[in-house]
Write a protein that holds these residues in place. Structure first.
Motif, PDB file in Angstrom:
ATOM      1  N   PHE A   1       0.807  -1.223   0.000  1.00 12.09           N
ATOM      2  CA  PHE A   1       0.000   0.000   0.000  1.00 12.09           C
ATOM      3  C   PHE A   1       0.840   1.274   0.000  1.00 12.09           C
ATOM      4  O   PHE A   1       0.292   2.376   0.081  1.00 12.09           O
ATOM      5  CB  PHE A   1      -0.957  -0.015   1.200  1.00 12.09           C
ATOM      6  N   THR A   2       2.138   1.123  -0.112  1.00 13.78           N
ATOM      7  CA  THR A   2       3.012   2.285  -0.265  1.00 13.78           C
ATOM      8  C   THR A   2       3.212   2.560  -1.754  1.00 13.78           C
ATOM      9  O   THR A   2       3.534   1.629  -2.502  1.00 13.78           O
ATOM     10  CB  THR A   2       4.375   2.038   0.400  1.00 13.78           C
ATOM     11  N   PRO A   3       3.001   3.775  -2.234  1.00 16.04           N
ATOM     12  CA  PRO A   3       3.226   4.069  -3.657  1.00 16.04           C
ATOM     13  C   PRO A   3       4.610   3.619  -4.092  1.00 16.04           C
ATOM     14  O   PRO A   3       5.587   3.728  -3.332  1.00 16.04           O
ATOM     15  CB  PRO A   3       3.076   5.588  -3.729  1.00 16.04           C
ATOM     16  N   ALA A   4       4.705   3.091  -5.306  1.00 17.43           N
ATOM     17  CA  ALA A   4       5.951   2.491  -5.783  1.00 17.43           C
ATOM     18  C   ALA A   4       7.137   3.442  -5.679  1.00 17.43           C
ATOM     19  O   ALA A   4       8.249   3.024  -5.336  1.00 17.43           O
ATOM     20  CB  ALA A   4       5.776   2.016  -7.224  1.00 17.43           C
ATOM     21  N   ASP A   5       6.911   4.733  -5.965  1.00 17.82           N
ATOM     22  CA  ASP A   5       8.031   5.677  -5.953  1.00 17.82           C
ATOM     23  C   ASP A   5       8.413   6.110  -4.538  1.00 17.82           C
ATOM     24  O   ASP A   5       9.372   6.857  -4.348  1.00 17.82           O
ATOM     25  CB  ASP A   5       7.711   6.903  -6.805  1.00 17.82           C
ATOM     26  N   GLN A   6       7.687   5.611  -3.529  1.00 22.61           N
ATOM     27  CA  GLN A   6       7.996   5.974  -2.142  1.00 22.61           C
ATOM     28  C   GLN A   6       8.485   4.773  -1.325  1.00 22.61           C
ATOM     29  O   GLN A   6       8.772   4.907  -0.141  1.00 22.61           O
ATOM     30  CB  GLN A   6       6.757   6.578  -1.470  1.00 22.61           C
ATOM     31  N   ARG A   7       8.582   3.605  -1.934  1.00 19.96           N
ATOM     32  CA  ARG A   7       8.993   2.408  -1.203  1.00 19.96           C
ATOM     33  C   ARG A   7      10.488   2.427  -0.896  1.00 19.96           C
ATOM     34  O   ARG A   7      11.302   2.883  -1.712  1.00 19.96           O
ATOM     35  CB  ARG A   7       8.674   1.149  -2.015  1.00 19.96           C
ATOM     36  N   THR A   8      10.815   1.918   0.268  1.00 22.87           N
ATOM     37  CA  THR A   8      12.222   1.731   0.620  1.00 22.87           C
ATOM     38  C   THR A   8      12.760   0.531  -0.153  1.00 22.87           C
ATOM     39  O   THR A   8      12.004  -0.234  -0.768  1.00 22.87           O
ATOM     40  CB  THR A   8      12.366   1.475   2.122  1.00 22.87           C
ATOM     41  N   ASP A   9      14.084   0.345  -0.111  1.00 24.75           N
ATOM     42  CA  ASP A   9      14.677  -0.819  -0.774  1.00 24.75           C
ATOM     43  C   ASP A   9      14.119  -2.116  -0.196  1.00 24.75           C
ATOM     44  O   ASP A   9      13.871  -3.081  -0.940  1.00 24.75           O
ATOM     45  CB  ASP A   9      16.201  -0.786  -0.623  1.00 24.75           C
ATOM     46  N   ALA A  10      13.939  -2.123   1.104  1.00 29.46           N
ATOM     47  CA  ALA A  10      13.400  -3.331   1.747  1.00 29.46           C
ATOM     48  C   ALA A  10      11.967  -3.595   1.271  1.00 29.46           C
ATOM     49  O   ALA A  10      11.592  -4.750   1.014  1.00 29.46           O
ATOM     50  CB  ALA A  10      13.431  -3.176   3.263  1.00 29.46           C
ATOM     51  N   GLN A  11      11.181  -2.541   1.135  1.00 31.64           N
ATOM     52  CA  GLN A  11       9.808  -2.709   0.653  1.00 31.64           C
ATOM     53  C   GLN A  11       9.785  -3.157  -0.806  1.00 31.64           C
ATOM     54  O   GLN A  11       8.962  -3.987  -1.202  1.00 31.64           O
ATOM     55  CB  GLN A  11       9.034  -1.403   0.813  1.00 31.64           C
ATOM     56  N   GLN A  12      10.711  -2.620  -1.600  1.00 31.35           N
ATOM     57  CA  GLN A  12      10.790  -3.045  -2.998  1.00 31.35           C
ATOM     58  C   GLN A  12      11.070  -4.540  -3.094  1.00 31.35           C
ATOM     59  O   GLN A  12      10.503  -5.248  -3.932  1.00 31.35           O
ATOM     60  CB  GLN A  12      11.883  -2.259  -3.738  1.00 31.35           C
ATOM     61  N   ALA A  13      11.951  -5.030  -2.230  1.00 29.59           N
ATOM     62  CA  ALA A  13      12.282  -6.457  -2.237  1.00 29.59           C
ATOM     63  C   ALA A  13      11.073  -7.298  -1.848  1.00 29.59           C
ATOM     64  O   ALA A  13      10.832  -8.375  -2.426  1.00 29.59           O
ATOM     65  CB  ALA A  13      13.446  -6.724  -1.288  1.00 29.59           C
ATOM     66  N   LEU A  14      10.302  -6.828  -0.873  1.00 31.42           N
ATOM     67  CA  LEU A  14       9.110  -7.562  -0.459  1.00 31.42           C
ATOM     68  C   LEU A  14       8.075  -7.621  -1.575  1.00 31.42           C
ATOM     69  O   LEU A  14       7.465  -8.659  -1.822  1.00 31.42           O
ATOM     70  CB  LEU A  14       8.497  -6.902   0.777  1.00 31.42           C
ATOM     71  N   VAL A  15       7.885  -6.507  -2.261  1.00 28.86           N
ATOM     72  CA  VAL A  15       6.878  -6.440  -3.317  1.00 28.86           C
ATOM     73  C   VAL A  15       7.301  -7.223  -4.551  1.00 28.86           C
ATOM     74  O   VAL A  15       6.466  -7.777  -5.272  1.00 28.86           O
ATOM     75  CB  VAL A  15       6.576  -4.970  -3.681  1.00 28.86           C
ATOM     76  N   LYS A  16       8.611  -7.324  -4.793  1.00 28.20           N
ATOM     77  CA  LYS A  16       9.095  -7.993  -5.997  1.00 28.20           C
ATOM     78  C   LYS A  16       8.623  -9.442  -6.068  1.00 28.20           C
ATOM     79  O   LYS A  16       8.224  -9.923  -7.128  1.00 28.20           O
ATOM     80  CB  LYS A  16      10.622  -7.945  -6.072  1.00 28.20           C
ATOM     81  N   ARG A  17       8.678 -10.151  -4.944  1.00 30.61           N
ATOM     82  CA  ARG A  17       8.234 -11.547  -4.962  1.00 30.61           C
ATOM     83  C   ARG A  17       6.775 -11.628  -5.403  1.00 30.61           C
ATOM     84  O   ARG A  17       6.420 -12.438  -6.264  1.00 30.61           O
ATOM     85  CB  ARG A  17       8.406 -12.186  -3.593  1.00 30.61           C
ATOM     86  N   SER A  18       5.944 -10.776  -4.823  1.00 31.96           N
ATOM     87  CA  SER A  18       4.533 -10.772  -5.191  1.00 31.96           C
ATOM     88  C   SER A  18       4.347 -10.373  -6.645  1.00 31.96           C
ATOM     89  O   SER A  18       3.552 -10.973  -7.373  1.00 31.96           O
ATOM     90  CB  SER A  18       3.754  -9.828  -4.274  1.00 31.96           C
ATOM     91  N   ASP A  19       5.079  -9.361  -7.086  1.00 33.26           N
ATOM     92  CA  ASP A  19       4.990  -8.931  -8.488  1.00 33.26           C
ATOM     93  C   ASP A  19       5.348 -10.074  -9.432  1.00 33.26           C
ATOM     94  O   ASP A  19       4.716 -10.258 -10.478  1.00 33.26           O
ATOM     95  CB  ASP A  19       5.923  -7.749  -8.744  1.00 33.26           C
ATOM     96  N   ASP A  20       6.385 -10.843  -9.084  1.00 32.01           N
ATOM     97  CA  ASP A  20       6.803 -11.971  -9.927  1.00 32.01           C
ATOM     98  C   ASP A  20       5.710 -13.033  -9.991  1.00 32.01           C
ATOM     99  O   ASP A  20       5.440 -13.606 -11.058  1.00 32.01           O
ATOM    100  CB  ASP A  20       8.091 -12.586  -9.388  1.00 32.01           C
ATOM    101  N   LEU A  21       5.063 -13.309  -8.860  1.00 37.15           N
ATOM    102  CA  LEU A  21       3.977 -14.290  -8.834  1.00 37.15           C
ATOM    103  C   LEU A  21       2.789 -13.807  -9.664  1.00 37.15           C
ATOM    104  O   LEU A  21       2.173 -14.595 -10.394  1.00 37.15           O
ATOM    105  CB  LEU A  21       3.549 -14.553  -7.392  1.00 37.15           C
ATOM    106  N   VAL A  22       2.469 -12.524  -9.549  1.00 30.16           N
ATOM    107  CA  VAL A  22       1.382 -11.954 -10.346  1.00 30.16           C
ATOM    108  C   VAL A  22       1.707 -12.052 -11.833  1.00 30.16           C
ATOM    109  O   VAL A  22       0.854 -12.429 -12.651  1.00 30.16           O
ATOM    110  CB  VAL A  22       1.116 -10.489  -9.945  1.00 30.16           C
ATOM    111  N   ARG A  23       2.932 -11.736 -12.185  1.00 29.26           N
ATOM    112  CA  ARG A  23       3.335 -11.768 -13.601  1.00 29.26           C
ATOM    113  C   ARG A  23       3.211 -13.193 -14.160  1.00 29.26           C
ATOM    114  O   ARG A  23       2.747 -13.389 -15.290  1.00 29.26           O
ATOM    115  CB  ARG A  23       4.759 -11.257 -13.756  1.00 29.26           C
TER     116      ARG A  23
END
Length: 200
Positions: free
Chosen positions: A60-82
């Motif tokens: 729920f954090t806008p993509a351009d405001q995510r920390t590096d740690a948040q980006q890493a967390l979201v990446k796994r989900s993004d990969d599964l969605v893709r």
């Protein structure tokens, strides 16, 4: 040529009835569609982490405001969605644990059911964004629950897949697998017949 996404959700890496059911399905599928691309995920060897506060916060954090740690967390989900977005056919191997689906399969669902990616909210309510896909649910059960109030799996999976737009859903049941050798054989052969009829 189609893309298949196969999710084996058993907690057992060896000897799982639901995985054997999935393998039989894929064997029959390959005979008819030898050029199809198949991506497989095994929850026993590569489990999906359950959602926690940090993951939900990252979503729920806008993509351009995510920390590096948040980006890493979201990446796994993004990969599964893709993976799911790119699939034409979804195949789920599903054992029954305590009358429900495995928690790791629920974790996968929680990662791929994401607003703006696989569904959206409209004035008429939620709308799935993954229309045009087909799903096969290969359900292995120790007892016999199909068509009874104790089969909470079927309704839930049909509902959650429909929520993200996958409404062409087919079920194969291998039941009575822990009720003696004869019942096991009948359950397996019955599931084989269901697969053959679906793919004929």
């Amino acid at each position: 040529m189609s893309n298949l996404l196969v999710i084996n959700s058993s907690l057992r890496s060896q000897g799982a009835n639901s995985t054997a059911l999935t393998e039989n399905f894929l064997q029959q599928w390959r005979l008819q569609h030898p050029r199809d691309q198949i991506v497989q995920r095994d929850m026993a060897t590569d489990p999906i982490p359950h959602l926690d506060e940090a993951m939900v916060g990252a979503f729920f954090t806008p993509a351009d405001q995510r920390t590096d740690a948040q980006q890493a967390l979201v990446k796994r989900s993004d990969d599964l969605v893709r993976e799911l977005q790119e699939a034409d056919v979804l195949v789920l191997g599903v054992p029954m644990y305590n009358f429900g689906i495995p928690s790791t399969l629920k974790a996968w669902i929680d990662h791929v059911a994401r607003a703006g990616l696989t569904f959206t909210y409209t004035e008429q309510g939620p709308k799935g964004l993954l229309e045009g896909k087909t799903a096969y649910i290969l359900a292995a059960r120790g007892g016999r629950y199909q068509g009874t109030p104790m089969d909470t799996q079927s309704a839930y999976l049909r509902d959650v897949l429909g929520f993200i737009g996958i409404t062409d859903v087919h079920f194969v049941y291998a039941e009575g697998l822990n009720m003696g050798e004869e019942s096991f054989s009948e359950g397996v052969s019955g599931a084989d017949s269901q697969i053959n009829a679906l793919l004929a």
